[in-house]
Design a protein around this motif. Structure first.
Motif, PDB file in Angstrom:
ATOM      1  N   VAL A  20      97.459 -62.235  12.233  1.00  0.00           N
ATOM      2  CA  VAL A  20      96.031 -62.544  12.122  1.00  0.00           C
ATOM      3  C   VAL A  20      95.649 -63.669  13.081  1.00  0.00           C
ATOM      4  CG1 VAL A  20      94.259 -63.491  10.587  1.00  0.00           C
ATOM      5  CG2 VAL A  20      95.810 -61.694   9.760  1.00  0.00           C
ATOM      6  N   VAL A  21      96.490 -64.703  13.175  1.00  0.00           N
ATOM      7  CA  VAL A  21      96.166 -65.837  14.041  1.00  0.00           C
ATOM      8  C   VAL A  21      96.060 -65.406  15.498  1.00  0.00           C
ATOM      9  CG1 VAL A  21      98.592 -66.545  14.324  1.00  0.00           C
ATOM     10  CG2 VAL A  21      96.755 -68.218  14.613  1.00  0.00           C
ATOM     11  N   ASP A  22      96.891 -64.444  15.933  1.00  0.00           N
ATOM     12  CA  ASP A  22      96.848 -63.990  17.325  1.00  0.00           C
ATOM     13  C   ASP A  22      95.565 -63.231  17.632  1.00  0.00           C
ATOM     14  OD1 ASP A  22      99.279 -65.138  17.664  1.00  0.00           O
ATOM     15  OD2 ASP A  22     100.410 -63.280  17.910  1.00  0.00           O
ATOM     16  N   VAL A  23      95.141 -62.380  16.693  1.00  0.00           N
ATOM     17  CA  VAL A  23      93.902 -61.626  16.901  1.00  0.00           C
ATOM     18  C   VAL A  23      92.710 -62.581  16.940  1.00  0.00           C
ATOM     19  CG1 VAL A  23      92.351 -59.896  15.920  1.00  0.00           C
ATOM     20  CG2 VAL A  23      94.815 -59.506  15.906  1.00  0.00           C
ATOM     21  N   MET A  24      92.682 -63.530  16.011  1.00  0.00           N
ATOM     22  CA  MET A  24      91.576 -64.484  15.977  1.00  0.00           C
ATOM     23  C   MET A  24      91.541 -65.342  17.238  1.00  0.00           C
ATOM     24  SD  MET A  24      91.725 -65.619  11.943  1.00  0.00           S
ATOM     25  CE  MET A  24      90.202 -66.527  11.910  1.00  0.00           C
ATOM     26  N   GLY A  25      92.712 -65.701  17.744  1.00  0.00           N
ATOM     27  CA  GLY A  25      92.777 -66.558  18.916  1.00  0.00           C
ATOM     28  C   GLY A  25      92.512 -65.840  20.225  1.00  0.00           C
ATOM     29  N   SER A  26      92.746 -64.527  20.264  1.00  0.00           N
ATOM     30  CA  SER A  26      92.594 -63.784  21.517  1.00  0.00           C
ATOM     31  C   SER A  26      91.240 -63.120  21.670  1.00  0.00           C
ATOM     32  CB  SER A  26      93.695 -62.714  21.611  1.00  0.00           C
ATOM     33  OG  SER A  26      93.587 -61.780  20.545  1.00  0.00           O
ATOM     34  N   MET A  27      90.386 -63.174  20.644  1.00  0.00           N
ATOM     35  CA  MET A  27      89.063 -62.564  20.760  1.00  0.00           C
ATOM     36  C   MET A  27      88.278 -63.228  21.887  1.00  0.00           C
ATOM     37  SD  MET A  27      87.691 -61.821  16.906  1.00  0.00           S
ATOM     38  CE  MET A  27      88.500 -60.610  15.874  1.00  0.00           C
ATOM     39  N   SER A  28      87.651 -62.376  22.702  1.00  0.00           N
ATOM     40  CA  SER A  28      86.874 -62.903  23.818  1.00  0.00           C
ATOM     41  C   SER A  28      85.830 -61.875  24.232  1.00  0.00           C
ATOM     42  CB  SER A  28      87.794 -63.218  25.007  1.00  0.00           C
ATOM     43  OG  SER A  28      88.465 -62.042  25.433  1.00  0.00           O
ATOM     44  N   GLY A  29      84.859 -62.337  25.040  1.00  0.00           N
ATOM     45  CA  GLY A  29      83.834 -61.425  25.533  1.00  0.00           C
ATOM     46  C   GLY A  29      82.946 -60.902  24.427  1.00  0.00           C
ATOM     47  N   LYS A  30      82.737 -59.591  24.429  1.00  0.00           N
ATOM     48  CA  LYS A  30      81.844 -58.962  23.463  1.00  0.00           C
ATOM     49  C   LYS A  30      82.616 -58.519  22.228  1.00  0.00           C
ATOM     50  CE  LYS A  30      79.816 -54.990  24.428  1.00  0.00           C
ATOM     51  NZ  LYS A  30      78.868 -54.005  24.991  1.00  0.00           N
ATOM     52  N   VAL A  31      82.182 -59.004  21.089  1.00  0.00           N
ATOM     53  CA  VAL A  31      82.841 -58.707  19.813  1.00  0.00           C
ATOM     54  C   VAL A  31      81.846 -58.005  18.898  1.00  0.00           C
ATOM     55  CG1 VAL A  31      83.927 -59.704  17.762  1.00  0.00           C
ATOM     56  CG2 VAL A  31      84.410 -60.663  20.031  1.00  0.00           C
ATOM     57  N   LEU A  32      82.324 -56.994  18.195  1.00  0.00           N
ATOM     58  CA  LEU A  32      81.473 -56.258  17.252  1.00  0.00           C
ATOM     59  C   LEU A  32      81.802 -56.662  15.822  1.00  0.00           C
ATOM     60  CD1 LEU A  32      79.451 -53.955  16.532  1.00  0.00           C
ATOM     61  CD2 LEU A  32      81.426 -52.399  16.533  1.00  0.00           C
ATOM     62  N   ILE A  33      80.762 -56.936  15.041  1.00  0.00           N
ATOM     63  CA  ILE A  33      80.915 -57.166  13.607  1.00  0.00           C
ATOM     64  C   ILE A  33      80.230 -56.022  12.864  1.00  0.00           C
ATOM     65  CG2 ILE A  33      80.406 -58.696  11.660  1.00  0.00           C
ATOM     66  CD1 ILE A  33      80.286 -61.006  13.566  1.00  0.00           C
ATOM     67  N   MET A  34      80.934 -55.449  11.904  1.00  0.00           N
ATOM     68  CA  MET A  34      80.380 -54.362  11.103  1.00  0.00           C
ATOM     69  C   MET A  34      80.463 -54.744   9.626  1.00  0.00           C
ATOM     70  SD  MET A  34      81.855 -51.017  13.138  1.00  0.00           S
ATOM     71  CE  MET A  34      80.425 -50.005  12.741  1.00  0.00           C
ATOM     72  N   VAL A  35      79.362 -54.573   8.902  1.00  0.00           N
ATOM     73  CA  VAL A  35      79.261 -54.959   7.498  1.00  0.00           C
ATOM     74  C   VAL A  35      78.793 -53.751   6.697  1.00  0.00           C
ATOM     75  CG1 VAL A  35      78.140 -56.533   5.876  1.00  0.00           C
ATOM     76  CG2 VAL A  35      78.698 -57.321   8.178  1.00  0.00           C
ATOM     77  N   ASP A  36      79.439 -53.501   5.555  1.00  0.00           N
ATOM     78  CA  ASP A  36      79.098 -52.293   4.793  1.00  0.00           C
ATOM     79  C   ASP A  36      77.979 -52.508   3.776  1.00  0.00           C
ATOM     80  OD1 ASP A  36      80.533 -53.795   2.950  1.00  0.00           O
ATOM     81  OD2 ASP A  36      81.624 -52.078   2.125  1.00  0.00           O
ATOM     82  N   ASN A  37      77.663 -53.766   3.477  1.00  0.00           N
ATOM     83  CA  ASN A  37      76.626 -54.048   2.493  1.00  0.00           C
ATOM     84  C   ASN A  37      76.126 -55.465   2.709  1.00  0.00           C
ATOM     85  OD1 ASN A  37      75.450 -54.797  -0.267  1.00  0.00           O
ATOM     86  ND2 ASN A  37      75.917 -52.640  -0.574  1.00  0.00           N
ATOM     87  N   LYS A  38      74.888 -55.717   2.326  1.00  0.00           N
ATOM     88  CA  LYS A  38      74.319 -57.051   2.559  1.00  0.00           C
ATOM     89  C   LYS A  38      75.070 -58.149   1.816  1.00  0.00           C
ATOM     90  CE  LYS A  38      70.733 -56.586  -1.041  1.00  0.00           C
ATOM     91  NZ  LYS A  38      69.273 -56.596  -1.300  1.00  0.00           N
ATOM     92  N   ASP A  39      75.792 -57.790   0.742  1.00  0.00           N
ATOM     93  CA  ASP A  39      76.536 -58.816   0.013  1.00  0.00           C
ATOM     94  C   ASP A  39      77.764 -59.308   0.779  1.00  0.00           C
ATOM     95  OD1 ASP A  39      78.136 -56.596  -0.250  1.00  0.00           O
ATOM     96  OD2 ASP A  39      78.308 -56.694  -2.429  1.00  0.00           O
ATOM     97  N   MET A  40      78.083 -58.647   1.897  1.00  0.00           N
ATOM     98  CA  MET A  40      79.195 -59.106   2.731  1.00  0.00           C
ATOM     99  C   MET A  40      78.711 -59.863   3.972  1.00  0.00           C
ATOM    100  SD  MET A  40      82.050 -58.467   1.265  1.00  0.00           S
ATOM    101  CE  MET A  40      83.260 -58.639   2.577  1.00  0.00           C
ATOM    102  N   LEU A  41      77.401 -60.069   4.075  1.00  0.00           N
ATOM    103  CA  LEU A  41      76.867 -60.799   5.227  1.00  0.00           C
ATOM    104  C   LEU A  41      77.303 -62.257   5.223  1.00  0.00           C
ATOM    105  CD1 LEU A  41      73.233 -59.368   5.528  1.00  0.00           C
ATOM    106  CD2 LEU A  41      75.092 -59.140   7.200  1.00  0.00           C
ATOM    107  N   ASN A  42      77.168 -62.931   4.071  1.00  0.00           N
ATOM    108  CA  ASN A  42      77.580 -64.339   4.009  1.00  0.00           C
ATOM    109  C   ASN A  42      79.065 -64.517   4.298  1.00  0.00           C
ATOM    110  OD1 ASN A  42      75.073 -65.469   3.574  1.00  0.00           O
ATOM    111  ND2 ASN A  42      75.254 -65.484   1.353  1.00  0.00           N
TER     112      ASN A  42
END
Length: 217
Positions: A20-42
């Motif tokens: 997990v730490v490697d994925v979080m540390g290597s994210m760069s450029g354009k990243v997509l976030i996908m949420v299945d319900n408004k209760d997961m926005l926060n």
């Protein structure tokens, strides 16, 4: 504790296990976030706050509703999903399948069991095509995701497995490399046959006798 006579291992793809730490540390450029319900926005915002403190290379974020598919034109994708939204994903830990234990397959020691917890958040990574995917979800209690607010660099540095389980404490596991998941509520067809075969045989025997009776009549 598990019924040791019935161990059912998940079928997640074991290739490309990434901490997990490697994925979080290597994210760069354009990243997509996908949420299945408004209760997961926060919770998604909490996670992005953590990433912002740890990784300054993310310069563009797209947000889309989760519709069951991961787009192909992103190298990094973050999913913030309720357990029910994980149904069709080939992930290391399928929290939508209920209670589970994480075991060492060599020693048979149980390293973690969900039955001893009232709930926890989960971060896990997997590959989908060329994309590295970071999935945020929870088991039983969604409010445990608020513990992400307390994450610091030291916490992140200990996320060395592809599955991280957290509430006020945190544990990290390499599912597929060192450990396996056993789902407590999944039973095979053979299990139910062994358990109910006498009852099934009696029913079919009764139906056969009934059919013969009507045929002769």
């Amino acid at each position: 504790i598990l019924d040791s006579s019935y161990f059912y291992f998940d079928g997640a793809d074991r290739q490309g296990i990434t901490p997990v730490v490697d994925v979080m540390g290597s994210m760069s450029g354009k990243v997509l976030i996908m949420v299945d319900n408004k209760d997961m926005l926060n919770p998604a915002v909490y996670l992005m706050d953590v990433l912002g403190k740890f990784n300054g290379e993310i310069n563009n974020i797209d947000v889309l509703p989760w519709q069951g598919e991961i787009p192909e034109n992103y190298n990094f994708v973050i999913l913030a999903l309720n357990p029910s939204g994980i149904n069709n994903l080939n992930v290391p830990l399928k929290v939508n399948q209920g209670g589970f234990s994480i075991i060492n397959p060599l020693s048979k020691n149980e390293m973690f069991s969900s039955e001893y917890s009232n709930g926890f958040g989960i971060l896990q990574t997997f590959d989908k095509g060329k994309a590295k995917v970071l999935l945020l979800s929870y088991y039983k209690d969604k409010t445990t995701l608020e513990f992400m607010k307390d994450f610091d660099k030291d916490t992140l540095s200990r996320m060395l497995g592809n599955v991280v389980i957290f509430n006020q404490d945190m544990a990290s596991f390499d599912i597929g490399e060192k450990f396996r998941v056993v789902y407590k509520e999944i039973k095979s067809t053979g299990y139910y046959w062994d358990k109910y075969k006498l009852f099934i045989i009696l029913i079919f025997g009764f139906l056969a006798i009934l059919c013969l009776y009507f045929i002769k009549k």
